[in-house]
Design a protein around this motif. Structure first.
Motif, PDB file in Angstrom:
ATOM      1  N   ILE A  69      -9.303   3.774  13.419  1.00 11.23           N
ATOM      2  CA  ILE A  69      -9.070   2.759  12.382  1.00 11.23           C
ATOM      3  C   ILE A  69     -10.269   2.691  11.446  1.00 11.23           C
ATOM      4  N   ASN A  70     -11.442   2.751  12.040  1.00 13.43           N
ATOM      5  CA  ASN A  70     -12.641   2.715  11.225  1.00 13.43           C
ATOM      6  C   ASN A  70     -12.710   3.922  10.287  1.00 13.43           C
ATOM      7  N   LEU A  71     -12.321   5.077  10.817  1.00 15.72           N
ATOM      8  CA  LEU A  71     -12.276   6.285   9.984  1.00 15.72           C
ATOM      9  C   LEU A  71     -11.312   6.073   8.808  1.00 15.72           C
ATOM     10  N   LEU A  72     -10.116   5.546   9.104  1.00 14.37           N
ATOM     11  CA  LEU A  72      -9.126   5.339   8.043  1.00 14.37           C
ATOM     12  C   LEU A  72      -9.681   4.395   6.973  1.00 14.37           C
ATOM     13  N   ARG A  73     -10.409   3.374   7.429  1.00 17.38           N
ATOM     14  CA  ARG A  73     -10.984   2.436   6.454  1.00 17.38           C
ATOM     15  C   ARG A  73     -12.070   3.086   5.610  1.00 17.38           C
ATOM     16  N   GLU A  74     -12.892   3.929   6.247  1.00 17.16           N
ATOM     17  CA  GLU A  74     -13.933   4.629   5.477  1.00 17.16           C
ATOM     18  C   GLU A  74     -13.308   5.568   4.459  1.00 17.16           C
ATOM     19  N   LEU A  75     -12.260   6.267   4.880  1.00 23.39           N
ATOM     20  CA  LEU A  75     -11.593   7.202   3.967  1.00 23.39           C
ATOM     21  C   LEU A  75     -10.983   6.436   2.796  1.00 23.39           C
ATOM     22  N   GLN A  76     -10.443   5.257   3.110  1.00 22.83           N
ATOM     23  CA  GLN A  76      -9.864   4.444   2.038  1.00 22.83           C
ATOM     24  C   GLN A  76     -10.930   4.054   1.025  1.00 22.83           C
ATOM     25  N   ARG A  77     -12.056   3.630   1.560  1.00 25.34           N
ATOM     26  CA  ARG A  77     -13.146   3.198   0.692  1.00 25.34           C
ATOM     27  C   ARG A  77     -13.676   4.375  -0.136  1.00 25.34           C
ATOM     28  N   ASP A  78     -13.875   5.536   0.517  1.00 26.89           N
ATOM     29  CA  ASP A  78     -14.504   6.665  -0.173  1.00 26.89           C
ATOM     30  C   ASP A  78     -13.554   7.414  -1.099  1.00 26.89           C
ATOM     31  N   ASP A 119       6.131  -3.152  -2.423  1.00 21.78           N
ATOM     32  CA  ASP A 119       5.147  -2.422  -3.223  1.00 21.78           C
ATOM     33  C   ASP A 119       4.006  -2.009  -2.314  1.00 21.78           C
ATOM     34  N   VAL A 120       3.425  -0.850  -2.595  1.00 17.62           N
ATOM     35  CA  VAL A 120       2.146  -0.493  -1.977  1.00 17.62           C
ATOM     36  C   VAL A 120       1.137  -0.508  -3.113  1.00 17.62           C
ATOM     37  N   GLU A 121       0.133  -1.340  -2.979  1.00 16.02           N
ATOM     38  CA  GLU A 121      -0.846  -1.438  -4.061  1.00 16.02           C
ATOM     39  C   GLU A 121      -1.895  -0.345  -3.940  1.00 16.02           C
ATOM     40  N   ALA A 122      -2.348   0.142  -5.086  1.00 15.36           N
ATOM     41  CA  ALA A 122      -3.321   1.240  -5.093  1.00 15.36           C
ATOM     42  C   ALA A 122      -4.589   0.822  -4.368  1.00 15.36           C
ATOM     43  N   GLY A 123      -5.032   1.686  -3.452  1.00 19.39           N
ATOM     44  CA  GLY A 123      -6.278   1.439  -2.731  1.00 19.39           C
ATOM     45  C   GLY A 123      -6.181   0.391  -1.643  1.00 19.39           C
ATOM     46  N   ARG A 124      -4.950  -0.050  -1.347  1.00 18.65           N
ATOM     47  CA  ARG A 124      -4.787  -1.084  -0.321  1.00 18.65           C
ATOM     48  C   ARG A 124      -3.852  -0.603   0.789  1.00 18.65           C
ATOM     49  N   THR A 125      -3.751  -1.420   1.823  1.00 16.30           N
ATOM     50  CA  THR A 125      -2.959  -1.062   2.993  1.00 16.30           C
ATOM     51  C   THR A 125      -1.820  -2.048   3.200  1.00 16.30           C
ATOM     52  N   LEU A 160      -1.616   8.555  -1.246  1.00 16.82           N
ATOM     53  CA  LEU A 160      -1.017   7.622  -0.291  1.00 16.82           C
ATOM     54  C   LEU A 160      -0.806   8.343   1.039  1.00 16.82           C
ATOM     55  N   VAL A 161      -1.266   7.728   2.112  1.00 14.27           N
ATOM     56  CA  VAL A 161      -1.045   8.302   3.440  1.00 14.27           C
ATOM     57  C   VAL A 161      -0.219   7.303   4.247  1.00 14.27           C
ATOM     58  N   ILE A 162       0.879   7.796   4.808  1.00 20.09           N
ATOM     59  CA  ILE A 162       1.747   6.955   5.622  1.00 20.09           C
ATOM     60  C   ILE A 162       1.413   7.230   7.078  1.00 20.09           C
ATOM     61  N   CYS A 163       0.944   6.214   7.777  1.00 19.59           N
ATOM     62  CA  CYS A 163       0.555   6.374   9.181  1.00 19.59           C
ATOM     63  C   CYS A 163       1.631   5.717  10.032  1.00 19.59           C
ATOM     64  N   ASP A 164       2.473   6.536  10.665  1.00 20.98           N
ATOM     65  CA  ASP A 164       3.556   5.982  11.483  1.00 20.98           C
ATOM     66  C   ASP A 164       3.091   5.901  12.932  1.00 20.98           C
ATOM     67  N   GLU A 165       2.637   4.732  13.329  1.00 17.48           N
ATOM     68  CA  GLU A 165       2.110   4.506  14.689  1.00 17.48           C
ATOM     69  C   GLU A 165       0.994   5.510  14.995  1.00 17.48           C
ATOM     70  N   ALA A 166       0.181   5.799  13.992  1.00 21.48           N
ATOM     71  CA  ALA A 166      -0.811   6.869  14.129  1.00 21.48           C
ATOM     72  C   ALA A 166      -1.876   6.579  15.180  1.00 21.48           C
ATOM     73  N   VAL A 167      -2.100   5.319  15.517  1.00 19.95           N
ATOM     74  CA  VAL A 167      -3.112   5.034  16.541  1.00 19.95           C
ATOM     75  C   VAL A 167      -2.492   4.441  17.809  1.00 19.95           C
ATOM     76  N   SER A 168      -1.157   4.335  17.817  1.00 17.18           N
ATOM     77  CA  SER A 168      -0.502   3.609  18.913  1.00 17.18           C
ATOM     78  C   SER A 168      -0.673   4.272  20.277  1.00 17.18           C
ATOM     79  N   ALA A 169      -0.828   5.610  20.288  1.00 19.82           N
ATOM     80  CA  ALA A 169      -0.905   6.292  21.581  1.00 19.82           C
ATOM     81  C   ALA A 169      -2.340   6.400  22.096  1.00 19.82           C
ATOM     82  N   LEU A 170      -3.291   5.865  21.337  1.00 13.60           N
ATOM     83  CA  LEU A 170      -4.703   6.045  21.709  1.00 13.60           C
ATOM     84  C   LEU A 170      -5.240   4.836  22.478  1.00 13.60           C
TER      85      LEU A 170
END
Ligand code: ATP
Ligand code: MG
Length: 286
Positions: free
Chosen positions: A196-205, A39-45, A177-187
Protein backbone atom coordinates in the motif's frame (compact mmCIF):
# COMPACT_ATOMS: atom_id res chain seq x y z
CA UNK A 1 -11.50 18.73 -6.26
CA UNK A 2 -9.62 17.75 -9.37
CA UNK A 3 -10.99 16.88 -12.77
CA UNK A 4 -12.12 13.32 -13.47
CA UNK A 5 -9.77 11.18 -15.53
CA UNK A 6 -12.43 8.51 -15.90
CA UNK A 7 -16.18 8.87 -16.02
CA UNK A 8 -18.33 5.77 -15.87
CA UNK A 9 -21.99 6.41 -16.63
CA UNK A 10 -25.02 4.19 -16.18
CA UNK A 11 -23.10 1.00 -16.76
CA UNK A 12 -25.10 -2.21 -16.68
CA UNK A 13 -23.87 -5.74 -17.30
CA UNK A 14 -26.17 -8.63 -17.85
CA UNK A 15 -24.99 -12.22 -18.01
CA UNK A 16 -27.12 -14.86 -19.62
CA UNK A 17 -27.02 -18.01 -17.59
CA UNK A 18 -28.37 -21.38 -18.47
CA UNK A 19 -30.22 -23.25 -15.77
CA UNK A 20 -29.20 -26.81 -14.91
CA UNK A 21 -32.64 -28.28 -15.40
CA UNK A 22 -32.50 -31.95 -16.34
CA UNK A 23 -34.90 -31.58 -19.23
CA UNK A 24 -35.16 -27.90 -20.01
CA UNK A 25 -32.11 -25.73 -19.57
CA UNK A 26 -33.87 -22.44 -19.00
CA UNK A 27 -32.04 -19.31 -19.91
CA UNK A 28 -32.12 -16.48 -17.47
CA UNK A 29 -30.62 -13.03 -17.44
CA UNK A 30 -28.67 -11.94 -14.41
CA UNK A 31 -27.82 -8.29 -13.90
CA UNK A 32 -24.39 -8.29 -12.23
CA UNK A 33 -23.90 -4.53 -12.57
CA UNK A 34 -26.90 -2.24 -12.49
CA UNK A 35 -26.78 1.39 -13.55
CA UNK A 36 -23.38 2.19 -12.06
CA UNK A 37 -21.93 5.70 -12.40
CA UNK A 38 -18.79 7.14 -10.86
CA UNK A 39 -15.85 9.45 -11.49
CA UNK A 40 -12.19 8.73 -10.85
CA UNK A 41 -10.43 11.99 -10.16
CA UNK A 42 -6.96 12.57 -11.59
CA UNK A 43 -4.23 11.71 -9.11
CA UNK A 44 -6.69 10.33 -6.57
CA UNK A 45 -7.92 6.94 -5.41
CA UNK A 46 -11.48 5.69 -5.68
CA UNK A 47 -12.03 2.63 -3.52
CA UNK A 48 -14.83 0.23 -4.40
CA UNK A 49 -16.10 -1.89 -1.53
CA UNK A 50 -18.98 -4.30 -1.09
CA UNK A 51 -19.81 -7.91 -0.36
CA UNK A 52 -18.63 -10.80 -2.49
CA UNK A 53 -20.63 -10.95 -5.71
CA UNK A 54 -21.72 -7.31 -5.53
CA UNK A 55 -20.23 -6.62 -8.96
CA UNK A 56 -16.92 -4.95 -8.09
CA UNK A 57 -14.71 -7.00 -10.41
CA UNK A 58 -17.24 -6.90 -13.23
CA UNK A 59 -17.34 -3.11 -12.92
CA UNK A 60 -13.52 -2.98 -12.89
CA UNK A 61 -13.28 -5.19 -15.96
CA UNK A 62 -15.72 -2.97 -17.83
CA UNK A 63 -13.79 0.15 -16.79
CA UNK A 64 -10.61 -1.52 -18.10
CA UNK A 65 -12.36 -2.58 -21.33
CA UNK A 66 -11.62 -6.22 -20.58
CA UNK A 67 -15.35 -6.80 -20.76
CA UNK A 68 -18.06 -4.97 -22.69
CA UNK A 69 -20.95 -3.40 -20.84
CA UNK A 70 -24.50 -4.26 -21.83
CA UNK A 71 -25.24 -0.54 -21.70
CA UNK A 72 -23.69 2.64 -20.39
CA UNK A 73 -20.47 4.47 -21.20
CA UNK A 74 -16.85 4.67 -20.11
CA UNK A 75 -15.03 7.93 -20.77
CA UNK A 76 -11.29 8.32 -20.30
CA UNK A 77 -9.59 11.69 -20.38
CA UNK A 78 -12.58 13.25 -22.09
CA UNK A 79 -12.85 10.53 -24.77
CA UNK A 80 -15.67 8.01 -24.95
CA UNK A 81 -13.84 4.66 -25.08
CA UNK A 82 -16.88 2.41 -24.62
CA UNK A 83 -16.60 1.03 -28.14
CA UNK A 84 -13.02 2.01 -28.94
CA UNK A 85 -11.14 -0.39 -31.23
CA UNK A 86 -7.80 -0.45 -33.01
CA UNK A 87 -5.44 2.41 -32.26
CA UNK A 88 -7.89 4.09 -29.86
CA UNK A 89 -8.23 0.90 -27.82
CA UNK A 90 -4.49 0.42 -27.85
CA UNK A 91 -3.95 3.96 -26.55
CA UNK A 92 -6.54 3.27 -23.86
CA UNK A 93 -4.72 0.09 -22.80
CA UNK A 94 -1.52 2.07 -22.35
CA UNK A 95 -3.36 4.47 -20.11
CA UNK A 96 -5.31 2.00 -18.02
CA UNK A 97 -3.69 -1.08 -16.50
CA UNK A 98 -4.95 -3.68 -14.06
CA UNK A 99 -3.25 -5.41 -11.12
CA UNK A 100 -5.04 -8.58 -10.01
CA UNK A 101 -5.42 -10.33 -6.69
CA UNK A 102 -3.31 -13.43 -7.06
CA UNK A 103 0.16 -12.39 -8.20
CA UNK A 104 1.28 -15.92 -8.98
CA UNK A 105 -1.63 -16.89 -11.18
CA UNK A 106 -1.29 -13.64 -13.13
CA UNK A 107 2.45 -14.11 -13.81
CA UNK A 108 3.55 -16.79 -16.27
CA UNK A 109 5.71 -19.17 -14.18
CA UNK A 110 7.85 -20.11 -17.19
CA UNK A 111 8.78 -16.56 -18.14
CA UNK A 112 11.56 -14.51 -16.60
CA UNK A 113 10.64 -11.34 -14.76
CA UNK A 114 12.23 -9.36 -17.55
CA UNK A 115 10.00 -10.98 -20.13
CA UNK A 116 6.91 -10.59 -17.92
CA UNK A 117 7.50 -6.89 -17.37
CA UNK A 118 8.00 -6.25 -21.08
CA UNK A 119 4.95 -8.29 -22.15
CA UNK A 120 2.36 -5.44 -22.13
CA UNK A 121 4.62 -3.39 -24.41
CA UNK A 122 4.78 -6.28 -26.85
CA UNK A 123 1.02 -6.95 -26.76
CA UNK A 124 0.46 -3.38 -27.77
CA UNK A 125 3.00 -3.49 -30.54
CA UNK A 126 5.12 -0.93 -28.73
CA UNK A 127 8.84 -0.76 -29.08
CA UNK A 128 10.60 -2.42 -26.18
CA UNK A 129 13.49 -0.13 -25.28
CA UNK A 130 16.74 -1.33 -26.83
CA UNK A 131 18.39 -1.34 -23.45
CA UNK A 132 15.87 -3.80 -22.10
CA UNK A 133 17.83 -4.72 -18.96
CA UNK A 134 18.19 -1.08 -18.03
CA UNK A 135 14.50 -0.36 -18.67
CA UNK A 136 13.36 -3.37 -16.64
CA UNK A 137 15.92 -2.66 -13.93
CA UNK A 138 14.59 0.86 -13.47
CA UNK A 139 11.04 -0.40 -13.17
CA UNK A 140 12.11 -3.06 -10.67
CA UNK A 141 13.91 -0.48 -8.55
CA UNK A 142 10.91 1.77 -8.71
CA UNK A 143 8.77 -0.95 -7.11
CA UNK A 144 11.38 -1.93 -4.53
CA UNK A 145 12.82 -5.04 -6.22
CA UNK A 146 16.44 -5.87 -6.88
CA UNK A 147 17.11 -5.09 -10.57
CA UNK A 148 19.68 -7.90 -10.66
CA UNK A 149 16.84 -10.40 -10.28
CA UNK A 150 15.30 -9.87 -13.72
CA UNK A 151 16.35 -13.25 -15.09
CA UNK A 152 14.62 -15.05 -12.22
CA UNK A 153 11.22 -16.76 -12.45
CA UNK A 154 8.08 -15.82 -10.46
CA UNK A 155 8.38 -18.93 -8.27
CA UNK A 156 11.62 -17.54 -6.85
CA UNK A 157 9.82 -14.57 -5.28
CA UNK A 158 7.61 -14.15 -2.21
CA UNK A 159 3.94 -13.13 -2.52
CA UNK A 160 4.70 -9.49 -1.79
CA UNK A 161 7.56 -9.45 -4.28
CA UNK A 162 5.41 -11.16 -6.92
CA UNK A 163 2.78 -8.46 -6.50
CA UNK A 164 5.52 -5.86 -7.01
CA UNK A 165 6.36 -7.60 -10.31
CA UNK A 166 2.68 -7.27 -11.27
CA UNK A 167 2.85 -3.57 -10.43
CA UNK A 168 6.07 -3.10 -12.45
CA UNK A 169 4.44 -4.83 -15.40
CA UNK A 170 1.46 -2.47 -15.14
CA UNK A 171 3.78 0.54 -15.03
CA UNK A 172 5.81 -0.54 -18.08
CA UNK A 173 3.36 1.07 -20.53
CA UNK A 174 3.19 4.33 -18.57
CA UNK A 175 -0.46 4.24 -17.46
CA UNK A 176 -2.33 7.14 -15.90
CA UNK A 177 -4.89 4.94 -14.17
CA UNK A 178 -4.19 1.64 -12.44
CA UNK A 179 -7.07 -0.59 -11.40
CA UNK A 180 -6.14 -2.74 -8.41
CA UNK A 181 -8.65 -5.58 -8.04
CA UNK A 182 -8.04 -6.94 -4.54
CA UNK A 183 -4.35 -6.43 -5.28
CA UNK A 184 -3.30 -6.67 -1.63
CA UNK A 185 -6.06 -8.94 -0.35
CA UNK A 186 -4.01 -12.14 -0.48
CA UNK A 187 -1.01 -10.68 1.36
CA UNK A 188 -0.17 -10.76 5.06
CA UNK A 189 -0.89 -7.56 6.94
CA UNK A 190 2.71 -6.33 7.15
CA UNK A 191 3.40 -7.11 3.49
CA UNK A 192 0.07 -5.49 2.62
CA UNK A 193 1.13 -2.32 4.42
CA UNK A 194 4.34 -2.13 2.40
CA UNK A 195 2.58 -2.66 -0.91
CA UNK A 196 0.00 0.00 0.00
CA UNK A 197 2.82 2.33 0.85
CA UNK A 198 4.43 1.58 -2.51
CA UNK A 199 1.16 2.36 -4.31
CA UNK A 200 0.93 5.66 -2.45
CA UNK A 201 4.51 6.60 -3.31
CA UNK A 202 3.91 5.76 -6.96
CA UNK A 203 0.79 7.89 -6.90
CA UNK A 204 2.68 10.80 -5.45
CA UNK A 205 5.68 10.46 -7.79
CA UNK A 206 3.91 9.55 -11.04
CA UNK A 207 0.57 11.27 -10.49
CA UNK A 208 -1.29 7.97 -10.90
CA UNK A 209 -5.01 7.58 -10.35
CA UNK A 210 -6.34 4.36 -8.85
CA UNK A 211 -9.50 2.36 -8.69
CA UNK A 212 -8.81 0.24 -5.64
CA UNK A 213 -11.10 -2.69 -4.99
CA UNK A 214 -10.93 -4.25 -1.55
CA UNK A 215 -12.92 -6.14 1.04
CA UNK A 216 -10.89 -4.87 3.95
CA UNK A 217 -12.27 -1.53 5.09
CA UNK A 218 -9.18 -0.86 7.23
CA UNK A 219 -7.09 -1.04 4.05
CA UNK A 220 -9.57 1.17 2.21
CA UNK A 221 -9.36 3.77 4.92
CA UNK A 222 -5.58 3.94 4.40
CA UNK A 223 -5.61 4.48 0.67
CA UNK A 224 -8.95 5.89 -0.51
CA UNK A 225 -9.78 9.49 -1.26
CA UNK A 226 -13.31 8.64 -2.35
CA UNK A 227 -15.32 5.49 -1.74
CA UNK A 228 -18.11 3.76 -3.69
CA UNK A 229 -20.09 1.12 -1.83
CA UNK A 230 -21.64 -1.63 -3.96
CA UNK A 231 -24.40 -4.03 -3.11
CA UNK A 232 -26.14 -6.37 -5.53
CA UNK A 233 -24.73 -4.68 -8.58
CA UNK A 234 -25.60 -1.14 -7.57
CA UNK A 235 -23.67 1.67 -5.96
CA UNK A 236 -25.64 2.38 -2.81
CA UNK A 237 -23.44 5.18 -1.55
CA UNK A 238 -20.42 7.16 -2.69
CA UNK A 239 -18.49 10.15 -1.54
CA UNK A 240 -15.36 11.42 0.16
CA UNK A 241 -13.77 8.76 2.35
CA UNK A 242 -14.31 10.42 5.71
CA UNK A 243 -17.92 11.23 4.95
CA UNK A 244 -18.63 7.61 4.00
CA UNK A 245 -16.78 6.18 6.99
CA UNK A 246 -17.87 8.67 9.61
CA UNK A 247 -21.43 9.45 8.57
CA UNK A 248 -22.58 6.59 6.34
CA UNK A 249 -25.99 7.32 4.86
CA UNK A 250 -27.05 4.01 3.36
CA UNK A 251 -28.24 1.26 5.69
CA UNK A 252 -26.01 -1.15 3.80
CA UNK A 253 -22.88 0.95 4.43
CA UNK A 254 -23.79 1.15 8.11
CA UNK A 255 -24.06 -2.65 8.23
CA UNK A 256 -20.78 -3.07 6.38
CA UNK A 257 -19.01 -0.79 8.82
CA UNK A 258 -20.65 -2.46 11.80
CA UNK A 259 -19.50 -5.83 10.50
CA UNK A 260 -15.81 -4.98 10.67
CA UNK A 261 -14.49 -6.51 13.82
CA UNK A 262 -14.23 -3.52 16.14
CA UNK A 263 -11.07 -1.84 15.05
CA UNK A 264 -8.51 -1.91 17.77
CA UNK A 265 -7.31 1.71 17.90
CA UNK A 266 -3.78 0.75 18.96
CA UNK A 267 -3.49 -1.69 16.11
CA UNK A 268 -4.77 0.95 13.68
CA UNK A 269 -2.15 3.43 14.88
CA UNK A 270 0.60 0.79 14.61
CA UNK A 271 -0.52 -0.07 11.14
CA UNK A 272 -0.65 3.54 10.02
CA UNK A 273 2.86 4.04 11.38
CA UNK A 274 4.08 0.97 9.55
CA UNK A 275 2.64 2.26 6.31
CA UNK A 276 4.19 5.67 6.89
CA UNK A 277 7.63 4.38 7.83
CA UNK A 278 8.31 1.56 5.40
CA UNK A 279 10.50 2.66 2.59
CA UNK A 280 9.92 1.30 -0.88
CA UNK A 281 13.60 0.82 -1.51
CA UNK A 282 13.50 -1.89 1.09
CA UNK A 283 12.88 -5.21 -0.56
CA UNK A 284 10.26 -7.25 1.17
CA UNK A 285 11.36 -10.73 2.03
CA UNK A 286 8.21 -12.04 3.59
N1 ATP B 1 -18.90 -14.39 -16.84
C1 ATP B 1 -19.91 -14.46 -15.96
N2 ATP B 1 -21.03 -15.15 -16.24
C2 ATP B 1 -22.06 -15.21 -15.36
N3 ATP B 1 -22.07 -14.57 -14.17
C3 ATP B 1 -20.98 -13.86 -13.84
C4 ATP B 1 -19.84 -13.76 -14.71
N4 ATP B 1 -18.91 -12.98 -14.10
C5 ATP B 1 -19.44 -12.63 -12.91
N5 ATP B 1 -20.67 -13.14 -12.75
C6 ATP B 1 -21.56 -12.95 -11.59
O1 ATP B 1 -21.73 -11.55 -11.40
C7 ATP B 1 -21.79 -11.25 -10.00
C8 ATP B 1 -20.75 -10.22 -9.68
O2 ATP B 1 -19.46 -10.82 -9.77
P1 ATP B 1 -18.15 -10.01 -9.46
O3 ATP B 1 -17.01 -10.93 -9.69
O4 ATP B 1 -18.17 -8.74 -10.20
O5 ATP B 1 -18.30 -9.71 -7.90
P2 ATP B 1 -17.25 -9.12 -6.86
O6 ATP B 1 -17.93 -8.01 -6.16
O7 ATP B 1 -15.97 -8.82 -7.55
O8 ATP B 1 -17.05 -10.33 -5.85
P3 ATP B 1 -15.75 -10.80 -5.03
O9 ATP B 1 -15.68 -9.84 -3.86
O10 ATP B 1 -16.08 -12.18 -4.60
O11 ATP B 1 -14.56 -10.70 -5.93
C9 ATP B 1 -21.61 -12.57 -9.28
O12 ATP B 1 -22.88 -13.06 -8.91
C10 ATP B 1 -20.96 -13.46 -10.31
O13 ATP B 1 -21.27 -14.80 -10.09
MG1 MG C 1 -14.02 -9.56 -7.36
Amino acid sequence: MSTPIMKVRNVTKEFTTRGRGAIIAEKSVFRAVDDVSFDVEAGRTLAVVGESGSGKSTTARIAARLLDATSGTVEFDGVDVTHATGAALSAFRSNVQVVFQDPFSSLNPRHTVQRIICAPLEYQGKQVPRKRALFVGELMERVGLNPDHQQRYPGQFSGGQAQRIGIARALAVGPKLVICDEAVSALDVSVQARVINLLRELQRDLGLSYIFIAHDLAVVRQIADTVAVMSQGRIVEQGERDAVFDTPQAAYTQQLLAAIPKINPEWEVARAQLVASESIVMEDHS
